[in-house]
Structures are given as C-alpha cells and as structure tokens.
Design a protein around this motif. Structure first.
Motif, PDB file in Angstrom:
ATOM      1  N   ARG A  71       0.848  -1.202   0.000  1.00  0.00           N
ATOM      2  CA  ARG A  71       0.000   0.000   0.000  1.00  0.00           C
ATOM      3  C   ARG A  71       0.877   1.242   0.000  1.00  0.00           C
ATOM      4  NH1 ARG A  71      -4.880   1.263   1.014  1.00  0.00           N
ATOM      5  NH2 ARG A  71      -4.457   2.694   2.715  1.00  0.00           N
ATOM      6  N   ARG A  96       3.359  14.340  -4.679  1.00  0.00           N
ATOM      7  CA  ARG A  96       3.280  15.701  -4.141  1.00  0.00           C
ATOM      8  C   ARG A  96       4.637  16.147  -3.593  1.00  0.00           C
ATOM      9  NH1 ARG A  96       1.522  18.870   0.327  1.00  0.00           N
ATOM     10  NH2 ARG A  96       2.010  17.222   1.797  1.00  0.00           N
ATOM     11  N   MET A 125       4.612  18.829  13.104  1.00  0.00           N
ATOM     12  CA  MET A 125       3.482  17.886  13.105  1.00  0.00           C
ATOM     13  C   MET A 125       3.521  16.998  14.338  1.00  0.00           C
ATOM     14  SD  MET A 125       3.049  16.618   9.169  1.00  0.00           S
ATOM     15  CE  MET A 125       1.489  15.756   9.466  1.00  0.00           C
ATOM     16  N   THR A 128       2.559  19.147  17.500  1.00  0.00           N
ATOM     17  CA  THR A 128       1.143  19.517  17.576  1.00  0.00           C
ATOM     18  C   THR A 128       0.226  18.296  17.461  1.00  0.00           C
ATOM     19  OG1 THR A 128       1.099  19.947  15.212  1.00  0.00           O
ATOM     20  CG2 THR A 128       1.531  21.824  16.621  1.00  0.00           C
ATOM     21  N   GLU A 129       0.759  17.113  17.693  1.00  0.00           N
ATOM     22  CA  GLU A 129      -0.005  15.855  17.761  1.00  0.00           C
ATOM     23  C   GLU A 129      -0.620  15.419  16.427  1.00  0.00           C
ATOM     24  OE1 GLU A 129      -2.633  17.041  21.067  1.00  0.00           O
ATOM     25  OE2 GLU A 129      -1.560  15.602  22.318  1.00  0.00           O
ATOM     26  N   GLN A 130      -0.193  16.043  15.305  1.00  0.00           N
ATOM     27  CA  GLN A 130      -0.765  15.635  14.009  1.00  0.00           C
ATOM     28  C   GLN A 130      -0.358  14.207  13.653  1.00  0.00           C
ATOM     29  OE1 GLN A 130      -0.359  18.661  10.798  1.00  0.00           O
ATOM     30  NE2 GLN A 130       0.150  20.058  12.437  1.00  0.00           N
ATOM     31  N   ALA A 153      -2.560  11.972  15.545  1.00  0.00           N
ATOM     32  CA  ALA A 153      -3.902  11.971  14.948  1.00  0.00           C
ATOM     33  C   ALA A 153      -3.948  11.047  13.741  1.00  0.00           C
ATOM     34  CB  ALA A 153      -4.301  13.387  14.544  1.00  0.00           C
ATOM     35  N   VAL A 190      -4.030   7.333  15.025  1.00  0.00           N
ATOM     36  CA  VAL A 190      -5.328   6.832  15.498  1.00  0.00           C
ATOM     37  C   VAL A 190      -6.374   6.809  14.398  1.00  0.00           C
ATOM     38  CG1 VAL A 190      -5.052   7.401  17.935  1.00  0.00           C
ATOM     39  CG2 VAL A 190      -6.096   9.070  16.418  1.00  0.00           C
ATOM     40  N   SER A 191      -6.116   7.500  13.276  1.00  0.00           N
ATOM     41  CA  SER A 191      -7.108   7.374  12.213  1.00  0.00           C
ATOM     42  C   SER A 191      -6.709   6.253  11.250  1.00  0.00           C
ATOM     43  CB  SER A 191      -7.318   8.708  11.494  1.00  0.00           C
ATOM     44  OG  SER A 191      -6.284   8.940  10.589  1.00  0.00           O
ATOM     45  N   GLY A 192      -5.822   5.370  11.691  1.00  0.00           N
ATOM     46  CA  GLY A 192      -5.563   4.132  10.950  1.00  0.00           C
ATOM     47  C   GLY A 192      -4.587   4.258   9.801  1.00  0.00           C
ATOM     48  N   GLN A 244      -2.011  -5.249  14.843  1.00  0.00           N
ATOM     49  CA  GLN A 244      -2.140  -3.929  14.234  1.00  0.00           C
ATOM     50  C   GLN A 244      -3.462  -3.752  13.479  1.00  0.00           C
ATOM     51  OE1 GLN A 244       0.090  -1.376  14.744  1.00  0.00           O
ATOM     52  NE2 GLN A 244      -1.529  -0.155  13.802  1.00  0.00           N
ATOM     53  N   ASP A 255      -6.451  -1.158  14.429  1.00  0.00           N
ATOM     54  CA  ASP A 255      -6.955  -0.116  13.538  1.00  0.00           C
ATOM     55  C   ASP A 255      -8.476  -0.188  13.395  1.00  0.00           C
ATOM     56  OD1 ASP A 255      -4.561   1.138  13.140  1.00  0.00           O
ATOM     57  OD2 ASP A 255      -4.075   0.092  11.286  1.00  0.00           O
ATOM     58  N   ARG A 299      -9.900   1.268  16.505  1.00  0.00           N
ATOM     59  CA  ARG A 299      -9.705   2.722  16.575  1.00  0.00           C
ATOM     60  C   ARG A 299     -10.777   3.487  15.794  1.00  0.00           C
ATOM     61  NH1 ARG A 299      -3.163   2.967  15.727  1.00  0.00           N
ATOM     62  NH2 ARG A 299      -2.541   2.998  17.917  1.00  0.00           N
ATOM     63  N   PHE A 328     -10.917  10.327  18.984  1.00  0.00           N
ATOM     64  CA  PHE A 328      -9.983  11.020  19.871  1.00  0.00           C
ATOM     65  C   PHE A 328      -9.942  12.488  19.469  1.00  0.00           C
ATOM     66  CE2 PHE A 328      -6.410  12.242  22.219  1.00  0.00           C
ATOM     67  CZ  PHE A 328      -5.914  11.210  23.002  1.00  0.00           C
ATOM     68  N   ALA A 359      -4.865  19.382  16.490  1.00  0.00           N
ATOM     69  CA  ALA A 359      -4.097  18.479  15.623  1.00  0.00           C
ATOM     70  C   ALA A 359      -4.644  18.377  14.209  1.00  0.00           C
ATOM     71  CB  ALA A 359      -3.993  17.075  16.254  1.00  0.00           C
ATOM     72  N   LEU A 360      -5.137  19.496  13.663  1.00  0.00           N
ATOM     73  CA  LEU A 360      -5.539  19.479  12.247  1.00  0.00           C
ATOM     74  C   LEU A 360      -4.285  19.435  11.387  1.00  0.00           C
ATOM     75  CD1 LEU A 360      -8.376  22.159  12.290  1.00  0.00           C
ATOM     76  CD2 LEU A 360      -8.590  19.673  12.372  1.00  0.00           C
ATOM     77  N   TYR A 361      -4.375  18.765  10.225  1.00  0.00           N
ATOM     78  CA  TYR A 361      -3.214  18.688   9.342  1.00  0.00           C
ATOM     79  C   TYR A 361      -3.047  20.032   8.632  1.00  0.00           C
ATOM     80  CZ  TYR A 361      -4.395  13.824  10.209  1.00  0.00           C
ATOM     81  OH  TYR A 361      -4.717  12.630  10.801  1.00  0.00           O
ATOM     82  N   SER A 383      -1.177  21.060   6.262  1.00  0.00           N
ATOM     83  CA  SER A 383      -0.952  21.113   4.817  1.00  0.00           C
ATOM     84  C   SER A 383      -2.215  20.755   4.040  1.00  0.00           C
ATOM     85  CB  SER A 383       0.175  20.158   4.434  1.00  0.00           C
ATOM     86  OG  SER A 383      -0.168  18.853   4.821  1.00  0.00           O
ATOM     87  N   MET A 384      -3.318  20.473   4.750  1.00  0.00           N
ATOM     88  CA  MET A 384      -4.548  20.080   4.056  1.00  0.00           C
ATOM     89  C   MET A 384      -5.677  21.062   4.361  1.00  0.00           C
ATOM     90  SD  MET A 384      -4.684  16.050   4.887  1.00  0.00           S
ATOM     91  CE  MET A 384      -3.174  15.109   5.084  1.00  0.00           C
ATOM     92  N   PHE A 393      -9.573  12.560   5.474  1.00  0.00           N
ATOM     93  CA  PHE A 393      -8.414  11.721   5.798  1.00  0.00           C
ATOM     94  C   PHE A 393      -8.783  10.429   6.532  1.00  0.00           C
ATOM     95  CE2 PHE A 393      -4.375  10.399   7.479  1.00  0.00           C
ATOM     96  CZ  PHE A 393      -3.509  10.666   6.432  1.00  0.00           C
ATOM     97  N   PRO A 394      -9.610  10.488   7.594  1.00  0.00           N
ATOM     98  CA  PRO A 394      -9.947   9.234   8.278  1.00  0.00           C
ATOM     99  C   PRO A 394     -10.733   8.256   7.413  1.00  0.00           C
ATOM    100  CG  PRO A 394     -10.619  11.149   9.570  1.00  0.00           C
ATOM    101  CD  PRO A 394     -10.218  11.659   8.232  1.00  0.00           C
ATOM    102  N   ARG A 449      -9.942   7.414   4.406  1.00  0.00           N
ATOM    103  CA  ARG A 449      -9.079   6.806   3.406  1.00  0.00           C
ATOM    104  C   ARG A 449      -8.866   5.321   3.604  1.00  0.00           C
ATOM    105  NH1 ARG A 449      -3.983   8.362   2.124  1.00  0.00           N
ATOM    106  NH2 ARG A 449      -3.366   7.006   3.808  1.00  0.00           N
ATOM    107  N   ARG A 450      -9.082   4.856   4.839  1.00  0.00           N
ATOM    108  CA  ARG A 450      -8.780   3.455   5.125  1.00  0.00           C
ATOM    109  C   ARG A 450      -9.399   2.527   4.113  1.00  0.00           C
ATOM    110  NH1 ARG A 450      -8.773   3.356  11.256  1.00  0.00           N
ATOM    111  NH2 ARG A 450      -9.842   5.325  11.482  1.00  0.00           N
ATOM    112  N   HIS A 451      -8.607   1.612   3.638  1.00  0.00           N
ATOM    113  CA  HIS A 451      -9.067   0.788   2.523  1.00  0.00           C
ATOM    114  C   HIS A 451     -10.336  -0.003   2.809  1.00  0.00           C
ATOM    115  CE1 HIS A 451      -6.237  -1.318   5.033  1.00  0.00           C
ATOM    116  NE2 HIS A 451      -6.608  -2.457   4.546  1.00  0.00           N
ATOM    117  N   ARG A 475     -13.971  16.052  12.462  1.00  0.00           N
ATOM    118  CA  ARG A 475     -13.093  15.003  11.952  1.00  0.00           C
ATOM    119  C   ARG A 475     -13.131  13.774  12.858  1.00  0.00           C
ATOM    120  NH1 ARG A 475      -6.715  16.069  11.581  1.00  0.00           N
ATOM    121  NH2 ARG A 475      -6.962  15.842  13.820  1.00  0.00           N
TER     122      ARG A 475
END
Ligand SMILES: Nc1ncnc2c1ncn2[C@@H]1O[C@H](COP(=O)(O)OP(=O)(O)O)[C@@H](O)[C@H]1O
Ligand SMILES: [Mg+2]
Lengths: 258, 257
Positions: free
Chosen positions: A34, A42, A119, A122-124, A127, A130-132, B86, B90, B93, B98, B104-106, B108-109, B117-118, B120-122, B167
């Motif tokens: 994957r 990018r 990142m 700031t806990e990115q 994050a 935990v979002s897999g 793992q 996942d 989770r 959380f 903790a926002l990204y 660059s997005m 983003f969350p 995206r998991r296949h 999110r």
C-alpha cells in the motif's frame, strides 16, 4: 573535564544508533504494497520545484567560473585545448553532485525536519496514527523515496546546465562552436565518470530524505525543539554527504574507475 | 463485576463499554500512572479531573495505544486492547474517536481534506460521493459548512476545535475521548464547544471520557467525575458530591468557580 568529553560521544552514539534503527525501519516499510503514491508525487514535485532555481543558478555559476579561472593555468602548460574536457569531468564527477546535494541538505532536509517536527509537536502524527494511517509509511517512506529520486534528477539537470555554462565561459575569449565544444566534452566523458557520480547522487538523495525525516520524527517537545531539529538535519546530512563522497572515491579507486 | 460480562453485553444503562484496571505507565523513573481504574457505561460521560501534568493525556493515549502501558489491562467494547494485532487495533480505533488537546488538524490540508483523511482506510470503501456527503453532514453539524476550502491557519482556535470535532466524529465512533476540549479557548467559545459536544453526543449516541481541569465542563457535561491524583483514582462522584466535599484536594479545583 572527563564529563565534558563524554557528552559529545554519548550524543553521537545515541544519534547514530537512532538513525540506524530509523533506516532499518524504512527498509521494512519501503516496499509495502500500500504505497502512498499521491503523497510521494506531491513531495517529489514540491522538493524538485523548490530546489530547482537555486541548483540551476549555482550550477551555471560554477560551470562558468571554473572555465574562466582554469583557462590561464591550462594555457601556461599549453593545454588550453583540454579546457572543455577538464571542466566537464570535474563538474560531472565531483562538483555538481556534491554542491547539489548540499543545497538539498540545506533546503529539503531542514524543511522536512521542521515540517514533521511541528506535526509531531502539535499531535498531528498521533492523529494520523489513530485514524488508521501508518504515519511512518505515509510521511517518511514517501519523503525518503522522493529525495532518493529527485536529487539524482537534479544532478543530471545541473550537469547539463554546468556544461552549457562552461561553453558560455569559453565564448568570453572569442567564439567557440557549440558543436565542437559538445564533441570535446562527450569524447572526454566516460561511463566511468558518469555512473559512479549518479550512484553517489542516489545515496546523497537518500541521506537528505532520511536525515530530514529522522530529525523530524524525533523532535523534542516545543517550538525550540523544531528549530533545533532543522538545524541538526542540515549539519548531519551535510556531514554524511561528505563521508559518502569520501567512501565513493575509495570505491571507484578500488574498482579501477579513476 | 467480572470482565467476562463485557463480552456478552447487557442492554441499556449497564452495558460496560470501557474498563481500565490497574493501569500503570512510567517514563523511566517518572511513574505517571500507578494503578488507575475506570469504567465507562454506554451513553455516559465520565470526566477525568486532574491538575496539569498529572497524566490525564497519558491516560487516554493508552486507551488507543498511542502509548503502551507498563502494567494493567484495558478493555474496550469487549476487546483486550493491549493484546490486539495492528489490523484489529486499527479496526477498533474506528470505534474510538480522539479529540486532541491541540486540535491536531493537518496544516498542509484543507478543512475538507482533513475530514476526508480518516475515510481513506481501505476497508471502509467509501465512494467519493459518500465521502462528500459525510463531510457536508459533519461540517454543517458543527456549523462550519462555509470553511470547506480553507486551511487550518485561516481558522480561529474555536473553529479549529470544531473542525477537529467534526473530523473525530465523521467515523461515527461509539466512544469518544476528549483531551481538554475547552483549554486554550475563551470561556464563551469553551461553553459553545461543550454544548456542541453534548448536542452531537445526543444525535450520535456516543459514550465519552472527557479530560479536563475545568469544573465548568464537569458541571455542564459530566455524569460522573473521577479525580486523578498521583497516578491513581483519588475520588469518584457526581459534580454535586464534589462541590459539597470537604476534602481540600477536591476543594482546590473550585478555587475559580
Ligand atoms: N512522551 C513522553 N515521554 C516522557 N514523559 C512524558 C511523555 N508524555 C508525558 N510525559 C510526562 O508524563 C506526565 C503527564 O503528562 P500529561 O499526561 O501530558 O499531563 P496532563 O495531565 O497535563 O495531560 C508529565 O510529567 C510529562 O512530563
Ligand atoms: Mg494533557
């Protein structure tokens, strides 16, 4: 006295150990099915575009200056006709790869470690975890592959610019035909000059990405930590670039390519 | 109550969704958690109160295994969190949201990409249309539908917290862990965030652990408060019980009330 001598050694050993683990973790994840293609592309576009102007300008100036400055010396030995070959060989074999890699160390490695460091702080990265999404694969593997590819590409481009700049330098003392100049350059460059330089550049690219990500992922808490990581990323990657350069010259020597 | 019951849950109020037993965590010589116990039942809001540096963030990071405890057990939705592989982790989770203290926002997005983003998991196999719908739903729920194309740097602290909340809830988690949801915000924005949390909680039927040192949050949102002190659960009770307590340690938290 004893304590102050021990500290740098301890720092060196922990950093070297940490970096080795980081590199082995990269290879465990580098060929995972994957693969994050979008992030890889990018990063490659961003890193390539970001470093291109500085690399191009530097390559042009180096090619020009080396040509103009070497001419009197060669002329004293009556070897002025060797000028294109001499400049091309020194550019392609040594100057362009090392200068390009150092520019990338200053721009890319520091930028990466600052970005990933903030990142982390700031806990990115948490994050993401935990979002897999595996943050190591998403952030580090893509970045390291991207510099491993982009630095050699930048080197090839810079080679071309430096050689052209050398022809511009030749023209400053009366016109020289591009055809003739080009033939002299390509006759003088052997595969033994080009290939080791390219392989070396791949390693330089790897080091830039790996150190940038390593310092980013291991950033200590606080904005101060982010600054320190970026600084260290430049110092460590530049040092490693010189060490690899030193090893590369030994290896090509042993292989009889010099 | 034994832990076996959690794997065959009883309906209603008494279904246990989370249980911590003797949780221990040390960073070298610094023993942050020294045997912490906590239960969470379905539909309930439990607040963990503790002063700064007492290990509240560390505690909830253990629950999603961002940190590995050095001792004790964690059971979430009938699964032994510390024993999961793992892939299973996942999957779990997804069901445990959380909300990070720093949002903790990204960076660059955009807001929209942050929410996607969350997804995206296949194995979630969301189509682009479904994802769009979910992003719309969540952004309207937090009242920020107009910020889709903005970057986090263009948002205020309160807006960031709302986006982070959207999110976190986009995967419709059963349990949500909130790390200091109001810290760093002005009292009015803080109150709005708590009201939003309560509103979303009613519409999505989540259970939650809220970490804070702010008793206003407790008064508004908590069914039960557990006080974390020196790595253990020092006291447990409702807001009113805490309010009327004579214990100086508990009274300390009411200084600014
Ligand atoms: N990754 C870490 N490494 C070492 N020590 C940590 C780490 N995270 C937290 N700590 C320590 O654990 C203690 C509790 O931290 P934390 O849970 O963040 O407190 P809070 O209750 O304010 O959320 C602090 O003493 C902190 O220094
Ligand atoms: Mg905290």
């Amino acid at each position: 006295m004893n304590g102050s001598a021990q500290r740098p050694i301890k720092v060196f050993l922990t950093e070297a150990g940490g970096f080795s683990l980081f590199v082995s973790r990269f290879f465990q994840n580098a060929f995972h099915p994957r693969f994050e293609w979008r992030e890889f592309i990018r990063q490659s576009v961003q890193n390539g575009n970001g470093s291109l102007p500085l690399v191009a300008v530097t390559a042009f100036i180096m090619g020009l200056v080396l040509t103009v400055q070497s001419r009197p010396t060669l002329a004293r030995f009556g070897a002025e006709s060797m000028l294109p070959a001499m400049v091309a060989i020194s550019m392609v074999r040594e100057i362009v790869p090392v200068i390009t890699a150092l520019i990338c160390a200053g721009k890319i490695a520091s930028g990466m470690s600052a970005e990933l460091g903030s990142m982390k702080v700031t806990e990115q990265i948490d994050a993401m975890e935990v979002s897999g999404t595996n943050p190591f694969r998403y952030l580090a593997v893509t970045r390291i592959w991207s510099t491993t590819l982009m630095v050699p590409l930048l080197v090839i481009l810079a080679d071309g610019i430096a050689i052209w700049a050398s022809w511009v330098g030749m023209n400053m003392k009366g016109p020289v035909s591009w055809q003739l100049f080009q033939r002299q350059v390509f006759d003088s460059l052997a595969l033994g000059d080009v290939l080791p330089a390219l392989i070396k550049s791949i390693f330089f690219g790897f080091v830039v990405g790996a150190i940038g990500c390593f310092k980013g992922f291991t950033t200590a808490k606080g904005t101060e930590g982010v600054g320190r990581s970026a600084h260290n990323a430049v110092v460590y990657s530049s040092l490693l670039i010189f060490i690899i350069d030193l090893l590369a010259v030994q290896i090509t020597e042993l292989m009889g390519l010099n | 109550m034994g832990t076996q019951e959690a794997s065959s849950p009883r309906p209603g109020q008494h279904e246990k969704v989370l249980s911590l037993r003797g949780l221990e965590l040390a960073f070298g010589p610094n023993k942050v958690l020294r045997g912490f116990d906590l239960d969470l039942y379905r539909g309930e809001n439990v607040m963990v109160l503790g002063k700064s540096g007492s290990g509240k963030s560390v505690l909830i990071k253990c629950i999603v295994r961002l940190l590995m405890p050095t001792g004790g057990s964690i059971e979430v939705l009938g699964q032994d969190v510390l024993a999961l592989g793992q892939e299973e982790l996942d999957h779990l989770r997804v069901k445990v949201g959380f909300l990070f203290q720093s949002s903790a926002l990204y960076d660059s997005m955009t807001v929209e990409e942050n929410l996607r983003f969350p997804l995206r998991r296949h194995w979630l196999a969301t189509t682009s249309g479904e994802a769009d719908g979910l992003v719309d739903e969540m952004l309207s729920a937090v009242g920020l539908a107009h910020t889709r194309k903005l970057f986090p740097s263009e948002l205020s602290g309160g807006m960031k917290r709302r986006v982070a909340l959207a999110r976190t809830l986009i995967l419709k988690p059963e349990i949500v862990l909130y790390d200091e949801p109001t810290t760093g915000l002005d009292p009015i924005t803080g109150k709005e965030i708590v009201e939003l949390i309560l509103k979303l909680q009613r519409s999505y039927g989540t259970s939650s652990i809220i970490i804070s040192h702010d008793l206003h949050v407790a008064r508004m949102a908590a069914n039960r408060i557990a006080l974390l002190h020196e790595g253990r659960k020092y006291a447990e009770g409702t807001y009113d019980e805490f309010r009327s307590s004579q214990d100086p340690l508990i009274q300390n938290f009411f200084i600014f009330m």
